[in-house]
Design a protein around this motif. Structure first.
Motif, PDB file in Angstrom:
ATOM      1  N   PRO A  59      41.125  43.101 -47.510  1.00  0.00           N
ATOM      2  CA  PRO A  59      40.397  43.721 -48.635  1.00  0.00           C
ATOM      3  C   PRO A  59      40.860  43.235 -50.001  1.00  0.00           C
ATOM      4  N   THR A  60      42.075  42.693 -50.103  1.00  0.00           N
ATOM      5  CA  THR A  60      42.549  42.176 -51.392  1.00  0.00           C
ATOM      6  C   THR A  60      41.708  41.003 -51.902  1.00  0.00           C
ATOM      7  N   ALA A  61      40.838  40.469 -51.045  1.00  0.00           N
ATOM      8  CA  ALA A  61      39.918  39.418 -51.498  1.00  0.00           C
ATOM      9  C   ALA A  61      38.791  39.973 -52.357  1.00  0.00           C
ATOM     10  N   ARG A  62      38.527  41.253 -52.271  1.00  0.00           N
ATOM     11  CA  ARG A  62      37.373  41.824 -52.975  1.00  0.00           C
ATOM     12  C   ARG A  62      37.421  41.600 -54.493  1.00  0.00           C
ATOM     13  N   PRO A  63      38.537  41.901 -55.183  1.00  0.00           N
ATOM     14  CA  PRO A  63      38.527  41.646 -56.631  1.00  0.00           C
ATOM     15  C   PRO A  63      38.411  40.164 -56.980  1.00  0.00           C
ATOM     16  N   LEU A  64      38.910  39.284 -56.110  1.00  0.00           N
ATOM     17  CA  LEU A  64      38.772  37.845 -56.349  1.00  0.00           C
ATOM     18  C   LEU A  64      37.320  37.420 -56.205  1.00  0.00           C
ATOM     19  N   LEU A  65      36.656  37.913 -55.176  1.00  0.00           N
ATOM     20  CA  LEU A  65      35.231  37.609 -54.992  1.00  0.00           C
ATOM     21  C   LEU A  65      34.395  38.192 -56.130  1.00  0.00           C
ATOM     22  N   GLU A  66      34.813  39.352 -56.635  1.00  0.00           N
ATOM     23  CA  GLU A  66      34.095  39.946 -57.759  1.00  0.00           C
ATOM     24  C   GLU A  66      34.225  39.076 -59.002  1.00  0.00           C
ATOM     25  N   ARG A  67      35.426  38.535 -59.244  1.00  0.00           N
ATOM     26  CA  ARG A  67      35.612  37.630 -60.388  1.00  0.00           C
ATOM     27  C   ARG A  67      34.726  36.399 -60.277  1.00  0.00           C
ATOM     28  N   LEU A  68      34.482  35.972 -59.035  1.00  0.00           N
ATOM     29  CA  LEU A  68      33.630  34.802 -58.809  1.00  0.00           C
ATOM     30  C   LEU A  68      32.146  35.160 -58.808  1.00  0.00           C
ATOM     31  N   GLY A  78      26.351  39.612 -43.583  1.00  0.00           N
ATOM     32  CA  GLY A  78      26.407  39.740 -42.128  1.00  0.00           C
ATOM     33  C   GLY A  78      27.774  39.577 -41.500  1.00  0.00           C
ATOM     34  N   HIS A  79      28.843  39.555 -42.303  1.00  0.00           N
ATOM     35  CA  HIS A  79      30.189  39.499 -41.735  1.00  0.00           C
ATOM     36  C   HIS A  79      30.546  40.873 -41.173  1.00  0.00           C
ATOM     37  N   ALA A  80      31.317  40.879 -40.096  1.00  0.00           N
ATOM     38  CA  ALA A  80      31.680  42.133 -39.445  1.00  0.00           C
ATOM     39  C   ALA A  80      32.823  42.805 -40.196  1.00  0.00           C
ATOM     40  N   PRO A  81      32.826  44.144 -40.255  1.00  0.00           N
ATOM     41  CA  PRO A  81      33.932  44.822 -40.939  1.00  0.00           C
ATOM     42  C   PRO A  81      35.240  44.685 -40.172  1.00  0.00           C
ATOM     43  N   CYS A  82      36.333  44.657 -40.908  1.00  0.00           N
ATOM     44  CA  CYS A  82      37.674  44.672 -40.319  1.00  0.00           C
ATOM     45  C   CYS A  82      38.387  45.905 -40.857  1.00  0.00           C
ATOM     46  N   TYR A  83      38.775  46.797 -39.945  1.00  0.00           N
ATOM     47  CA  TYR A  83      39.350  48.069 -40.358  1.00  0.00           C
ATOM     48  C   TYR A  83      40.867  48.049 -40.461  1.00  0.00           C
ATOM     49  N   GLY A  84      41.499  46.923 -40.078  1.00  0.00           N
ATOM     50  CA  GLY A  84      42.950  46.845 -40.180  1.00  0.00           C
ATOM     51  C   GLY A  84      43.546  45.899 -39.160  1.00  0.00           C
ATOM     52  N   ASN A  85      44.854  45.915 -39.053  1.00  0.00           N
ATOM     53  CA  ASN A  85      45.585  45.031 -38.144  1.00  0.00           C
ATOM     54  C   ASN A  85      46.468  45.856 -37.221  1.00  0.00           C
ATOM     55  N   LEU A  86      46.507  45.480 -35.948  1.00  0.00           N
ATOM     56  CA  LEU A  86      47.391  46.098 -34.969  1.00  0.00           C
ATOM     57  C   LEU A  86      48.363  45.047 -34.461  1.00  0.00           C
ATOM     58  N   ALA A  87      49.564  45.485 -34.065  1.00  0.00           N
ATOM     59  CA  ALA A  87      50.562  44.540 -33.570  1.00  0.00           C
ATOM     60  C   ALA A  87      51.491  45.206 -32.567  1.00  0.00           C
ATOM     61  N   GLN A 100      41.279  51.666 -44.482  1.00  0.00           N
ATOM     62  CA  GLN A 100      40.308  52.619 -45.015  1.00  0.00           C
ATOM     63  C   GLN A 100      40.837  53.457 -46.170  1.00  0.00           C
ATOM     64  N   PHE A 101      42.148  53.637 -46.245  1.00  0.00           N
ATOM     65  CA  PHE A 101      42.702  54.445 -47.324  1.00  0.00           C
ATOM     66  C   PHE A 101      43.285  53.586 -48.456  1.00  0.00           C
ATOM     67  N   GLY A 102      43.101  52.298 -48.391  1.00  0.00           N
ATOM     68  CA  GLY A 102      43.589  51.413 -49.442  1.00  0.00           C
ATOM     69  C   GLY A 102      42.651  51.394 -50.639  1.00  0.00           C
ATOM     70  N   PRO A 103      43.038  50.744 -51.715  1.00  0.00           N
ATOM     71  CA  PRO A 103      42.222  50.758 -52.937  1.00  0.00           C
ATOM     72  C   PRO A 103      40.944  49.942 -52.858  1.00  0.00           C
ATOM     73  N   TYR A 104      40.849  49.028 -51.881  1.00  0.00           N
ATOM     74  CA  TYR A 104      39.713  48.115 -51.846  1.00  0.00           C
ATOM     75  C   TYR A 104      38.773  48.338 -50.664  1.00  0.00           C
TER      76      TYR A 104
END
Length: 369
Positions: A59-68, A78-87, A100-104
């Motif tokens: 999600p940190t890409a969102r402000p960069l894409l907004e600047r562009l 049509g990209h699929a949502p990504c809700y997070g990372n598991l490990a 989902q609870f992050g700023p972006y």
């Protein structure tokens, strides 16, 4: 501004900035520059259509894409949502980081070909010229560069942007050294979509460590799934991971990955080998040039920051070039120092992450502890 056009047949075409490479980093730089009034040409080889390894975009890409000016387009593309990372890392249990609870908000599981095409189209629509080919030679002449392409074209530019990827071909030609930290390799397979009637795809990426490295998997927008075995280049032959049958057998030994792909169509018919190690161009910029994206700093896929870094460095390098043109003589050196500092910070974080896994006494892990 300089004048000229890229028509392939002209003896000399003049531009303010030449960008070598048409991926996300190069297009981000080009788009920023043309919007500031610079005349830009992107020199890149024609890419054959076919399978592109997908990526999860944080999600940190969102402000960069907004600047562009591209956030709305990417969100609706049509990209699929990504809700997070598991490990499963440092133990058998899964731990996760949700978005989902992050700023972006949420990230995306990308269709890479579609994503790259959106950036390329935006750069061209903004006014960047396109020259199909590769840079063959570069020469510095006082305040500009003279560039010859493999197809015989001759281009002149005040600045060069190296967006050629991990090879950093342009940066190395003008004196930079590529400093590699490891020799991580990805052996990637593409699995078919879930069988009819199967459960819905999980919309998270998943990492699971093994004695010889680790596995990564994520769903793709079309229903397929990317699965990658990550290990060191010198271990590949002994593990026989280039054999699809052996690769598939190893997948079945990784319990969480096995469960995640259980409803998909496999094994893959063939595998793709990708360089995935960490490296940094030193320096990442100099008089009249800057490296962006993987040409400037490459990171372990574990960090999940490849495209975010591409967009961020493209924007930052464009600003450094504009500042240099405006008379700020330290702008490009400051950009190079920033890249070096960010990469050093990343290496510290990478080392800490690998130290969390202490279960195996094997060559792969010895190198990282």
């Amino acid at each position: 501004m300089s004048s000229g056009a890229s028509n392939g047949g002209a003896s000399l075409c003049r531009f303010d900035v030449l960008v070598a490479g048409g991926g996300p980093a190069g297009c981000a730089a080009a788009l920023s520059l043309v919007r500031a009034g610079a005349r830009v040409v992107i020199v890149t080889p024609v890419v054959s259509p076919g399978w592109r390894v997908g990526e999860s975009l944080a999600p940190t890409a969102r402000p960069l894409l907004e600047r562009l000016g591209l956030l709305d387009r990417i969100a609706a593309d049509g990209h699929a949502p990504c809700y997070g990372n598991l490990a499963a890392w440092g133990g058998d249990a899964l731990t996760g980081v949700g978005y989902q609870f992050g700023p972006y908000g949420d990230g995306w599981h990308l269709d890479r070909a579609r994503f790259d095409a959106a950036l390329r189209q935006a750069a061209q629509a903004g006014g960047a010229c396109w020259h199909a080919g590769r840079v063959r030679s570069v020469q510095r002449h006082q305040d500009h560069w003279r560039v010859t392409t493999g197809e015989g074209g001759v281009l002149q530019a005040g600045y060069l942007v190296d967006a050629t990827g991990r090879a950093a071909r342009l940066a190395r030609r003008v004196g930079a050294v590529l400093v590699r930290s490891d020799h991580l390799i990805a052996v990637a397979g593409l699995l078919g979509p879930p069988r009819e009637g199967s459960v819905e795809l999980e919309r998270t990426s998943l990492v699971e460590s093994t004695p010889w490295g680790w596995w990564y998997t994520a769903p793709l927008p079309g229903g397929e799934r990317i699965v990658m075995a990550m290990t060191d280049a010198e271990l590949i032959a002994g593990l026989h991971l280039l054999d699809p049958g052996v690769w598939w057998t190893q997948v079945q030994l990784a319990g969480h990955i096995r469960d995640r792909i259980a409803h998909g169509e496999g094994p893959p018919q063939w595998l793709r080998v990708l360089t995935a190690g960490s490296s940094c161009a030193s320096p990442a910029a100099g008089t009249g040039w800057a490296a962006v994206g993987d040409a400037a700093t490459t990171t372990d896929p574990l960090a999940s920051r490849g495209i975010v870094t591409a967009l961020a460095t493209g924007l930052a390098a464009a600003q450094a070039i504009l500042s240099d043109r405006a008379g700020e003589t330290d702008a490009l050196d400051a950009y190079a120092r920033r890249i070096a500092a960010v990469h050093a910070q990343y290496l510290n974080a990478q080392a800490a992450q690998y130290r969390r896994e202490q279960r195996w006494d094997t060559p792969f892990w010895h190198r990282r502890h």
